[in-house]
Write a protein that holds these residues in place. Sequence first.
Motif, PDB file in Angstrom:
ATOM      1  N   VAL A  56      13.171  26.200 152.085  1.00 16.49           N
ATOM      2  CA  VAL A  56      13.843  25.416 153.138  1.00 16.49           C
ATOM      3  C   VAL A  56      13.514  23.937 152.953  1.00 16.49           C
ATOM      4  N   ASN A  57      14.558  23.106 152.942  1.00 18.29           N
ATOM      5  CA  ASN A  57      14.354  21.648 152.893  1.00 18.29           C
ATOM      6  C   ASN A  57      14.250  21.112 154.301  1.00 18.29           C
ATOM      7  N   LEU A  58      13.229  20.327 154.562  1.00 19.34           N
ATOM      8  CA  LEU A  58      13.035  19.785 155.914  1.00 19.34           C
ATOM      9  C   LEU A  58      13.672  18.394 156.015  1.00 19.34           C
ATOM     10  N   PRO A  59      14.130  18.041 157.213  1.00 17.40           N
ATOM     11  CA  PRO A  59      14.783  16.735 157.377  1.00 17.40           C
ATOM     12  C   PRO A  59      13.809  15.577 157.148  1.00 17.40           C
ATOM     13  N   LEU A  60      14.388  14.428 156.758  1.00 18.70           N
ATOM     14  CA  LEU A  60      13.578  13.224 156.539  1.00 18.70           C
ATOM     15  C   LEU A  60      12.907  12.758 157.830  1.00 18.70           C
ATOM     16  N   ALA A  61      13.495  13.117 158.967  1.00 16.45           N
ATOM     17  CA  ALA A  61      12.944  12.657 160.259  1.00 16.45           C
ATOM     18  C   ALA A  61      11.680  13.416 160.662  1.00 16.45           C
TER      19      ALA A  61
ATOM     20  N   ILE B 279       4.388  18.774 153.559  1.00 17.27           N
ATOM     21  CA  ILE B 279       5.502  18.541 154.499  1.00 17.27           C
ATOM     22  C   ILE B 279       5.896  17.063 154.481  1.00 17.27           C
ATOM     23  N   ARG B 280       4.889  16.215 154.481  1.00 15.62           N
ATOM     24  CA  ARG B 280       5.150  14.771 154.548  1.00 15.62           C
ATOM     25  C   ARG B 280       5.837  14.269 153.270  1.00 15.62           C
ATOM     26  N   GLU B 281       5.333  14.726 152.124  1.00  9.96           N
ATOM     27  CA  GLU B 281       5.804  14.117 150.869  1.00  9.96           C
ATOM     28  C   GLU B 281       6.942  14.894 150.218  1.00  9.96           C
ATOM     29  N   ALA B 282       6.883  16.223 150.267  1.00 13.57           N
ATOM     30  CA  ALA B 282       7.933  17.013 149.597  1.00 13.57           C
ATOM     31  C   ALA B 282       8.977  17.528 150.577  1.00 13.57           C
ATOM     32  N   LYS B 283       8.746  17.320 151.881  1.00 14.17           N
ATOM     33  CA  LYS B 283       9.641  17.856 152.926  1.00 14.17           C
ATOM     34  C   LYS B 283       9.845  19.365 152.746  1.00 14.17           C
ATOM     35  N   ARG B 284       8.743  20.027 152.480  1.00 14.46           N
ATOM     36  CA  ARG B 284       8.736  21.480 152.308  1.00 14.46           C
ATOM     37  C   ARG B 284       7.526  22.063 153.023  1.00 14.46           C
ATOM     38  N   ASN B 285       7.640  23.322 153.457  1.00 14.86           N
ATOM     39  CA  ASN B 285       6.471  24.076 153.901  1.00 14.86           C
ATOM     40  C   ASN B 285       6.553  25.408 153.178  1.00 14.86           C
ATOM     41  N   SER B 286       6.055  25.401 151.935  1.00 15.80           N
ATOM     42  CA  SER B 286       6.289  26.583 151.091  1.00 15.80           C
ATOM     43  C   SER B 286       5.469  27.790 151.535  1.00 15.80           C
ATOM     44  N   ASP B 287       4.409  27.564 152.326  1.00 17.67           N
ATOM     45  CA  ASP B 287       3.626  28.712 152.820  1.00 17.67           C
ATOM     46  C   ASP B 287       4.440  29.536 153.819  1.00 17.67           C
ATOM     47  N   TYR B 288       5.184  28.847 154.677  1.00 18.48           N
ATOM     48  CA  TYR B 288       5.827  29.550 155.793  1.00 18.48           C
ATOM     49  C   TYR B 288       7.351  29.604 155.706  1.00 18.48           C
TER      50      TYR B 288
END
Length: 376
Positions: free
Chosen positions: A63-68, A50-59
């Motif tokens: 989906v791309n997660l915001p930089l914030a 989550i921190r580095e790729a801005k992804r949570n591929s398990d769940y």
Amino acid sequence: MSRAAARVPVRPRVTVLGAGSWGTTFSKVLADGGSDVTLWARRPELAKEIREAKRNSDYLPGVNLPLAITATADITAALKDAQFVFVSVPSQSLRQNLEQIREIIPADIPVISLMKGVEKGTGLRMSEVLESVLEIDRNRIAVASGPNLALEIAKEQPTAAVVSSTNLETAEAVAKIATNRYFRSFVNTDVIGTEFGGVLKNLIAVAIGIVDGVGYGENTKASIITRGLVEMTDFAVAYGGHPETLSGLAGLGDLIATSGSSLSRNNTAGRLLGQGYSFADVVKSMQQTAEGLASVAPVLELAAAKGVDMPICRQVSEVLAGTLDPKDIAPHLTTDDDSGPQGERTLDARQDHGGAALRRSLKRAFDQLRNRGRSS
Ligand SMILES: NC(=O)C1=CN([C@@H]2O[C@H](COP(=O)(O)OP(=O)(O)OC[C@H]3O[C@@H](n4cnc5c(N)ncnc54)[C@H](OP(=O)(O)O)[C@@H]3O)[C@@H](O)[C@H]2O)C=CC1
Ligand SMILES: O=C(CO)COP(=O)(O)O
């Protein structure tokens, strides 16, 4: 809570505990609404992704997660400097998770439950577990609930929710940060109705899944949804909730979303049961949390304590226990001979109307109108 604590900072620092589908999606809602979010994941490798790729591929695959949003598996670091804390772990693990943060959670900030379950053994709602374990003023606590299937929201499909707190100022502060261009948070002060709405719709969604799995059609489902809402309302009102809340987003709204969607884990669990899989097999096959499966027993205990008849929830528990063949599920057809734990003969069990609670609220509204007419 004090007025100062309810004020919303320009760019709030928010912590979300639990990086499953809802904790991660809600982090995105908050970040897209202008907050800086720290998400706590219990697994370091998920926090790293989550921190580095801005992804949570398990769940949330794709989906791309915001930089914030940043993430950590260090719960102390996650809570440092937080101005709001949202909690989104499975209900049955809440108490054990809170034990590890009760000494380190910043004082005087709002704590918000995103969870939809009741605790086995105690029958406590999630806000009650927060209050008792963290020993904080209930005016600091809020709950958020509504028709909120995580994956749809992660894809920015518009929806709404209710933020509820006994303190309206807390609810408003939380709603303000939990609103963005695709997510609108309304407020109320009916924490009981809001929380029970989220809990009970899960059980009705399991029932709908079961009839789906058996192969029954729309009439059966519509009957169960309609009678399910009556069951939800009577239960919530018996515990002090407002019937209007159950007709709102946290009741009817969530019931429709959860009962109608294959994204729902509760609905999916029900469908597998309806197809003949055992409870044990269903639990084994579920990759994600289906709260309804754990809540059914405590809900029935709470219902019995108040003499509320819940034929739909009762039949769900019988299917889970393997004592009722899914194809025999027809809770809306039960006669008043088996209408309740005490075998009560209530009009509610035989008549089609909005249920005792709804009838009482209509009567109240009618009386108010009549009294107003008299005094004018
Ligand atoms: N998903 C949805 O659409 C919505 C869910 N909710 C509610 O949100 C709550 C969380 O559900 P959701 O995010 O969907 O669940 P998921 O199954 O998607 O994720 C569960 C999360 O909790 C973690 N977890 C599991 N067991 C424990 C434990 N013992 N201690 C700490 N963390 C644990 C998991 O970690 P790990 O990955 O390491 O196993 C994962 O991060 C539920 O009450 C649910 O009803 C509310 C609205 C919408
Ligand atoms: O609460 C939800 C939708 O509002 C999610 O439902 P499920 O837990 O059944 O997936």
